[in-house]
Motif scaffolding. Sequence first.
Motif, PDB file in Angstrom:
ATOM      1  N   ALA A 171     -57.256  17.448   0.539  1.00  0.00           N
ATOM      2  CA  ALA A 171     -58.089  18.628   0.386  1.00  0.00           C
ATOM      3  C   ALA A 171     -57.996  19.220  -1.007  1.00  0.00           C
ATOM      4  CB  ALA A 171     -57.679  19.685   1.425  1.00  0.00           C
ATOM      5  N   ALA A 172     -56.842  19.065  -1.642  1.00  0.00           N
ATOM      6  CA  ALA A 172     -56.660  19.648  -2.976  1.00  0.00           C
ATOM      7  C   ALA A 172     -57.646  19.081  -3.973  1.00  0.00           C
ATOM      8  CB  ALA A 172     -55.241  19.387  -3.472  1.00  0.00           C
ATOM      9  N   LEU A 173     -58.070  17.881  -3.751  1.00  0.00           N
ATOM     10  CA  LEU A 173     -58.921  17.225  -4.747  1.00  0.00           C
ATOM     11  C   LEU A 173     -60.328  17.784  -4.775  1.00  0.00           C
ATOM     12  CD1 LEU A 173     -57.747  13.572  -4.386  1.00  0.00           C
ATOM     13  CD2 LEU A 173     -57.016  15.316  -5.979  1.00  0.00           C
ATOM     14  N   MET A 180     -53.495   8.700   0.304  1.00  0.00           N
ATOM     15  CA  MET A 180     -52.577   9.757  -0.121  1.00  0.00           C
ATOM     16  C   MET A 180     -52.085   9.497  -1.534  1.00  0.00           C
ATOM     17  SD  MET A 180     -50.223  10.950   3.067  1.00  0.00           S
ATOM     18  CE  MET A 180     -49.592   9.336   3.517  1.00  0.00           C
ATOM     19  N   ALA A 181     -51.700   8.258  -1.783  1.00  0.00           N
ATOM     20  CA  ALA A 181     -51.188   7.905  -3.113  1.00  0.00           C
ATOM     21  C   ALA A 181     -52.265   8.131  -4.177  1.00  0.00           C
ATOM     22  CB  ALA A 181     -50.729   6.450  -3.128  1.00  0.00           C
ATOM     23  N   ALA A 182     -53.507   7.760  -3.838  1.00  0.00           N
ATOM     24  CA  ALA A 182     -54.598   7.948  -4.795  1.00  0.00           C
ATOM     25  C   ALA A 182     -54.838   9.435  -5.056  1.00  0.00           C
ATOM     26  CB  ALA A 182     -55.868   7.295  -4.258  1.00  0.00           C
ATOM     27  N   ALA A 183     -54.767  10.248  -3.975  1.00  0.00           N
ATOM     28  CA  ALA A 183     -54.971  11.692  -4.118  1.00  0.00           C
ATOM     29  C   ALA A 183     -53.899  12.298  -5.015  1.00  0.00           C
ATOM     30  CB  ALA A 183     -54.939  12.363  -2.745  1.00  0.00           C
ATOM     31  N   GLU A 184     -52.644  11.923  -4.753  1.00  0.00           N
ATOM     32  CA  GLU A 184     -51.544  12.463  -5.557  1.00  0.00           C
ATOM     33  C   GLU A 184     -51.677  12.031  -7.015  1.00  0.00           C
ATOM     34  OE1 GLU A 184     -48.239  10.975  -3.365  1.00  0.00           O
ATOM     35  OE2 GLU A 184     -48.167  12.700  -2.030  1.00  0.00           O
ATOM     36  N   ALA A 185     -52.070  10.781  -7.222  1.00  0.00           N
ATOM     37  CA  ALA A 185     -52.232  10.274  -8.589  1.00  0.00           C
ATOM     38  C   ALA A 185     -53.331  11.036  -9.317  1.00  0.00           C
ATOM     39  CB  ALA A 185     -52.550   8.778  -8.563  1.00  0.00           C
ATOM     40  N   GLN A 186     -54.405  11.360  -8.582  1.00  0.00           N
ATOM     41  CA  GLN A 186     -55.520  12.085  -9.210  1.00  0.00           C
ATOM     42  C   GLN A 186     -55.091  13.510  -9.595  1.00  0.00           C
ATOM     43  OE1 GLN A 186     -59.100  11.842  -6.949  1.00  0.00           O
ATOM     44  NE2 GLN A 186     -60.364  12.891  -8.461  1.00  0.00           N
TER      45      GLN A 186
END
Length: 883
Positions: A18-20, A40-46
């Motif tokens: 959701a943060a993205l 999840m990993a992609a979201a955190e990386a972004q």
Amino acid sequence: GRAAIAVFRLPAARRRAAALRAWDVDLDGVAARDADTGQMAAAEAQIRSAESASADQYFTALAQELAGAGKPIIARQLAGLLLKNGLSSKDPARDRELKARWAALPAASRTQVKEATTSALVASELDVGKAAAQVLAKIGAVEIPAGEWVGLVPLLLQHVTNTDPRARQISLITLGYLCEDLVLLAQEGTLIDEQISNNILTAVVQGMRDTDNTSKLEACRAFYHAVVLAKKNFRNEQERAFIMNVVAENCRCPGDEAVQIASFECLVQIATEYYDFLMPHINVIGPLTWETIKSAPEKVAIPAMEFWSTVCDEELDIMDLIEAGAPDGRQNFNLIRQAMPFLVPLLNQSLTRQVSEEDDDTWNIAMAAGTCLGLVAQVVRDDCVDLVLGFVSANFENPEWKYREAALLAYGSIMEGPTSEKMRPLVQQSYPHLVRALQDTSVAVRDTMAWTLGRIAQFHADIVPVKELVPVLGEKLRDVPRVSANICWVIQVLAENQHGCQGIEKPQTTQLSEFFPALAQAFLQVVVRPDADEKMLRMAAYNALSGLCSHAGNDCMGHMATLLQEMLSHLSMSFKNVERECALQGYICGVITALVQRLRERVLPVAERVMEEILKVMTAYQQVKGGAQVLPEEALLVASSLANAIGANFEPFMPHFAPQLRTGLQNYEDVQVCVMATGLIGDLCRALEGKMIAYCEMILQILYTNLQNPAVDRKIKAAIMPAFGDIALAITGDFEKYLGPVVQMLLEASNTRLEDGPANNEDWVDYLNTLREGVLDAYSGMIHGLRDAGKLHLFKEHVNSVLHFVSLISEDKSASDSVMKAAVGVLGDLIMSFQQELTQHLGNAPFLARLVECAARSQDPSILKTANWLRLLLQKYGAGVQQ
């Protein structure tokens, strides 16, 4: 505390995704279902990428997301969390970086973030408002001390007077978060403008008078922190009276226990911060707290009782200061002594408010009363005994278990404080009753009876009838785990308090000597009980066995050699189920350490087996931790004890142990183990002496790396200093090639000053003293090592640096006795080494007189002896100290 309030309920994957939205990524679908690991990993990386690419855009985008009225609540909450985390960190170094980053942002961007967050504060969704409140508090904690954003507190003040109760509530929540951060800054030495503190306190106290109890509650929670900053207000009698009146009114808040609890917690904070101003208000506070303790529900009565526990703490601190001859202008108003006739009977009665015999470790009114009574006894000492004994006598044989237990709990609670002269006849008279209570039908009574016996042994060891009691204790080790674990503790305390057993040298015999074999055997039976996992009984038994061995008379040595073989067998058996037995191996290692320390060179016949088992423990521990390069500290302690015990005979084990030592030294993330491994270098140096040279290159490289790494904890860095001296002393002349880089490290460490750390911070002063003592010990080791090898001339170019360091210490009032002793010692080492050449160079340097004078004022005999030695050296080599 409240800053940890949980505002997110959805799974982690949805929260991160959701943060993205803040970067216009279409995540409606992702937020609606759990994302897989890749998503999840992609979201955190972004998120990380956006933050590192442009902090400016990162903050403004998050603030817009937080303020976006049409955005999903979860996205707005998460935007607030990311903003908060971008402004502060629990890691001090990282926290400074983040604050500096915010301060460096363009003023326009910061204004945009503040405006957007302020608009989110009054969002219709309370959880969004709370997220915004945390962000505003973090920004305020950066900008207010710097004299910026002067409008934040007035803005919040406006909301406190708002007609909308939700606006008042959220502004008070914000003030609470802000005060919490400002208090931490003030404790670190940051000056908070008194006008800001006054404005905050005005708003909070106004909120405490709100007719809406939800706002009132948040105001009380904010006041808990705000009052710490209110020093000027509390010095003003009129303002103080008004504040105390408001707090007292809220303690009586009708029908709202949450407000009452928060208000009594405020009283506790006032007692901590402003004991010196309590006296005029005690006629109101006393009856208020006593009536609450007597009749209010338990959860309200406990903080009311905590007020008196806190007053005890303050009076004990003042008594310590007066005893040390440094009252610092503080006066003991003897509030506890005055309150005692009213307070002690209340505490006695509160001890009977147990509900169940079950031991669930939940903090309750009876536990709080026992704690408070124990503190009262420490303050008033003998004067409380008769008041408590009346209650004990009246209830000792009461038919109801909870009254019998309360009597014992009261008796045990007053053991610390009163004199043995006062307690001796009472304990002797009550002893038969106490032993009978160990057979009580109630498990709670037996459990508390065991604890009480331990308290008697702890504080009045010389009046315990050891020969009569120990056989009874041995029998009661067979009781249920809850009781048996406390019996283990009683025996451990008895062993630790045997006459003459506290020092390194043990007496030939003790009162426990005749019971040693039977007690050791009883403990061995306890650890294999099927129910030994309950109530941590197995740990208690191994700990008691370790204590028994550590403090036994020398006439028990023969039994210890046999017991060591038994412990090694226990360790061998523990490897059958490695996953489960890591903790067990730690307990066994504790006993082995105690045995090795006592047996010393007599351990040599089994030393190889000890080392084999310890290396297996280390390997098994790493296996359980998934192959991580970590070490169990209990196994390191055994290795340390073994090196000290067998000296040069430890050398054959080094090829196998050195890789594990490297692991301990490199694993700086586990501070305790790394400090221990660093300290172990000294043990190895003393054991191996010149043969240590084979491992110096590896060890020193790691020590250099740790010192230069900003992520390494300062405790580790302080521990490294004396290790340099230990190495120099061990390898003597071979230290020549390391001398330059090591001295450079010591110079950098010795440049650390008191003003480099937070003001009025005890931890920083302790660290600085540990660091300085380590540096001085290192210099001393180098001087001795090089002198022994006839290479002292190599150190001559560094003498002025050492003298400069010693001179600085002589001027520093924060230097501890141990630092002063080390400074005197290293100066003596230099004079002894360079003799007239150095004394002529020194002449009548002012720091010489200062140093000798400071040392001469000490109460420590070892410092006085070292100072006298230095004075004699100065006289012998021609530099008399002018008094």
